[in-house]
Design a protein around this motif. Structure first.
Motif, mmCIF file in Angstrom:
data_model
loop_
_atom_site.group_PDB
_atom_site.id
_atom_site.type_symbol
_atom_site.label_atom_id
_atom_site.label_comp_id
_atom_site.label_asym_id
_atom_site.label_seq_id
_atom_site.Cartn_x
_atom_site.Cartn_y
_atom_site.Cartn_z
ATOM 1 N N PRO A 246 -21.734 10.715 40.772
ATOM 2 C CA PRO A 246 -22.920 11.524 40.443
ATOM 3 C C PRO A 246 -24.148 11.044 41.218
ATOM 4 N N VAL A 247 -24.992 11.985 41.614
ATOM 5 C CA VAL A 247 -26.183 11.644 42.386
ATOM 6 C C VAL A 247 -27.078 10.664 41.633
ATOM 7 N N SER A 248 -27.223 10.866 40.330
ATOM 8 C CA SER A 248 -28.120 10.018 39.536
ATOM 9 C C SER A 248 -27.628 8.591 39.405
ATOM 10 N N LEU A 249 -26.339 8.355 39.686
ATOM 11 C CA LEU A 249 -25.761 7.012 39.570
ATOM 12 C C LEU A 249 -25.302 6.473 40.923
ATOM 13 N N ARG A 250 -25.757 7.102 42.005
ATOM 14 C CA ARG A 250 -25.277 6.708 43.330
ATOM 15 C C ARG A 250 -25.621 5.255 43.653
ATOM 16 N N GLY A 251 -26.816 4.823 43.301
ATOM 17 C CA GLY A 251 -27.193 3.436 43.556
ATOM 18 C C GLY A 251 -26.318 2.460 42.790
ATOM 19 N N LEU A 252 -26.024 2.785 41.545
ATOM 20 C CA LEU A 252 -25.158 1.929 40.736
ATOM 21 C C LEU A 252 -23.777 1.805 41.361
ATOM 22 N N PHE A 253 -23.193 2.944 41.758
ATOM 23 C CA PHE A 253 -21.868 2.887 42.365
ATOM 24 C C PHE A 253 -21.910 2.210 43.736
ATOM 25 N N SER A 254 -23.029 2.343 44.424
ATOM 26 C CA SER A 254 -23.222 1.623 45.678
ATOM 27 C C SER A 254 -23.159 0.118 45.438
ATOM 28 N N GLY A 255 -23.842 -0.331 44.394
ATOM 29 C CA GLY A 255 -23.829 -1.758 44.061
ATOM 30 C C GLY A 255 -22.458 -2.238 43.637
ATOM 31 N N ILE A 256 -21.756 -1.419 42.838
ATOM 32 C CA ILE A 256 -20.408 -1.791 42.402
ATOM 33 C C ILE A 256 -19.473 -1.899 43.611
ATOM 34 N N LEU A 257 -19.584 -0.931 44.518
ATOM 35 C CA LEU A 257 -18.768 -0.953 45.732
ATOM 36 C C LEU A 257 -19.022 -2.225 46.537
ATOM 37 N N GLN A 258 -20.291 -2.528 46.789
ATOM 38 C CA GLN A 258 -20.615 -3.685 47.617
ATOM 39 C C GLN A 258 -20.327 -4.989 46.890
ATOM 40 N N ALA A 259 -20.360 -4.982 45.560
ATOM 41 C CA ALA A 259 -20.027 -6.182 44.790
ATOM 42 C C ALA A 259 -18.576 -6.590 44.997
ATOM 43 N N GLY A 260 -17.739 -5.641 45.435
ATOM 44 C CA GLY A 260 -16.348 -5.973 45.716
ATOM 45 C C GLY A 260 -16.206 -7.051 46.771
ATOM 46 N N TYR A 261 -17.136 -7.065 47.733
ATOM 47 C CA TYR A 261 -17.112 -8.120 48.758
ATOM 48 C C TYR A 261 -17.296 -9.487 48.112
ATOM 49 N N SER A 262 -18.284 -9.589 47.239
ATOM 50 C CA SER A 262 -18.562 -10.864 46.584
ATOM 51 C C SER A 262 -17.453 -11.255 45.618
ATOM 52 N N LEU A 263 -16.877 -10.268 44.949
ATOM 53 C CA LEU A 263 -15.764 -10.549 44.045
ATOM 54 C C LEU A 263 -14.564 -11.068 44.829
ATOM 55 N N GLY A 264 -14.337 -10.492 46.001
ATOM 56 C CA GLY A 264 -13.273 -10.995 46.868
ATOM 57 C C GLY A 264 -13.543 -12.420 47.323
ATOM 58 N N TYR A 265 -14.787 -12.705 47.664
ATOM 59 C CA TYR A 265 -15.201 -14.062 48.052
ATOM 60 C C TYR A 265 -14.957 -15.020 46.887
ATOM 61 N N LEU A 266 -15.306 -14.572 45.668
ATOM 62 C CA LEU A 266 -15.104 -15.399 44.478
ATOM 63 C C LEU A 266 -13.617 -15.706 44.275
ATOM 64 N N LEU A 267 -12.772 -14.688 44.415
ATOM 65 C CA LEU A 267 -11.339 -14.897 44.252
ATOM 66 C C LEU A 267 -10.785 -15.824 45.331
ATOM 67 N N ALA A 268 -11.314 -15.691 46.555
ATOM 68 C CA ALA A 268 -10.888 -16.583 47.642
ATOM 69 C C ALA A 268 -11.272 -18.029 47.343
#
Length: 365
Positions: A96-118
């Motif tokens: 949804p347009v109104s939540l685009r920033g939130l989903f953007s953050g969740i998407l990019q947080a995947g990088y950090s979550l991967g780093y954490l798992l590594a």
């Protein structure tokens, strides 16, 4: 890095160079997979990309020499480069347009979550069975990604092929925007990789951390990174993309003394947590920001290519920091490099107006 250097009989600087080799190849992947995604939909190119980099990941620990290892890391960069642009387009077009920033953050947080798992794997798996399993353990997540892609919807397929413009002509028509956003992503790369890639080594060399302690610290500060990406992604829905990145940079600036010059584990931990909260807070806004500024019909290619050309130009930042430590000392090298990055990034943000809330191509379009 120490384990790899010992295994292949090369210097640690040579291992650092393989990070750059991976980053340098990413624009090629962004072009190849992004072009396919704008021509034939998001899901199939994304699936092919995952299968490709999974194969390279499986082969990497089997490299018989450093030269082969270097080539495999470079080939991996092609898949790494293709994955972000296509995946970001799929997510930004579907939410949804109104939540685009939130989903953007969740998407990019995947990088950090991967780093954490590594980091978790480095702390537990690597000491028990060897560094090779840091690569092989990631294949479990690749299987999960494939399943998610297979069961996801492809909004782009529902747009007629006649409505899709010539991709290369579209990029050329927006060359000024392309250059400005590439500069922005170059500085974002220096912000992210400049604060992350060498920090565990900095803790071990300067502060005498063990591998386990450095991994624990990486786990801790990546919790901050995940939180920062999600929080600032959501804040950008209210205050705008640029204002949110400025706020995140201010947190980074305030974190520098403890992050680089902390005299105790507690101060270093606090500085690292706040630094990555701010760094990934800024980065969490980027998927939405780039997709909103991308020309219609080239959203699979344009943001990914901008992102990865920025990575290409920012790739030497790790080697520059590593070289500066000889003259400035490790802590000052990290701090000086990032302070310059903060200032240039703040200036680059002011050049291009945002388009928060712009309607993207949706399944119901």
């Amino acid at each position: 890095m120490d384990a790899l250097a010992a295994h292949f009989g090369v210097s640690k600087g040579s291992i650092v160079a393989t990070i750059t080799a991976t980053l340098v190849m990413r624009p090629l992947g962004a072009f190849l997979f992004g072009f396919c995604a704008d021509r034939w939909g998001r899901r199939i190119p994304l699936l092919c990309c995952v299968l490709y980099f999974s194969l390279i990941t499986a082969l990497t620990p089997l490299a018989p020499s450093f030269s082969v290892f270097l080539v495999l890391r470079a080939l991996y960069g092609i898949g790494m480069g293709g994955y972000w642009g296509v995946g970001a387009a799929l997510v930004m077009e579907s939410c949804p347009v109104s939540l685009r920033g939130l989903f953007s953050g969740i998407l990019q947080a995947g990088y950090s979550l991967g780093y954490l798992l590594a980091a978790l794997m480095a702390r537990t798996l690597a000491p028990a069975v060897g560094w090779q399993w840091l690569f092989w353990s990631g294949l479990c997540l690749a299987v999960l990604i494939v399943l998610l892609i297979l069961f996801s919807s492809d909004t782009y397929r529902q747009v007629s092929t006649e409505a899709r413009p010539n991709l290369l002509r579209t990029i050329g028509a927006h060359w000024g925007n392309f250059v400005l956003l590439t500069v922005l992503m170059t500085l974002i790369t220096c912000l992210s990789h400049g604060t992350q890639d060498l920090y565990p080594d900095f803790l071990r060399v300067v502060h005498g951390f063990s591998l386990r302690s450095a991994a624990n610290m990486a786990i801790f500060y990546n919790v901050g990174a995940v939180l920062g990406a999600v929080v600032f992604g959501r804040v950008s829905d209210w205050l705008g993309r640029r204002n949110s990145i400025y706020m995140a940079l201010l947190i980074c600036l305030l974190a520098v003394p403890a992050w680089a010059f902390g005299g105790s584990v507690a101060w270093l931990a606090a500085g690292a947590f706040m630094m990555q909260f701010g760094v990934q807070g800024a980065f969490g806004v980027i998927p939405a920001h780039l997709n909103e500024l991308a020309p219609e019909g080239a959203r699979g290619l344009f943001p990914g290519l901008v992102y990865q050309f920025g990575v290409l130009l920012g790739a030497p930042c790790v080697m520059v920091e590593y070289a500066l430590r000889d003259s400035l000392g490790y802590a000052r090298a990290l701090a000086v490099f990032e302070l310059i990055t903060f200032a240039l990034l703040a200036a680059a943000l002011a050049v291009r107006r945002e388009q928060r809330g712009r309607e993207l191509m949706r399944a119901d379009a």
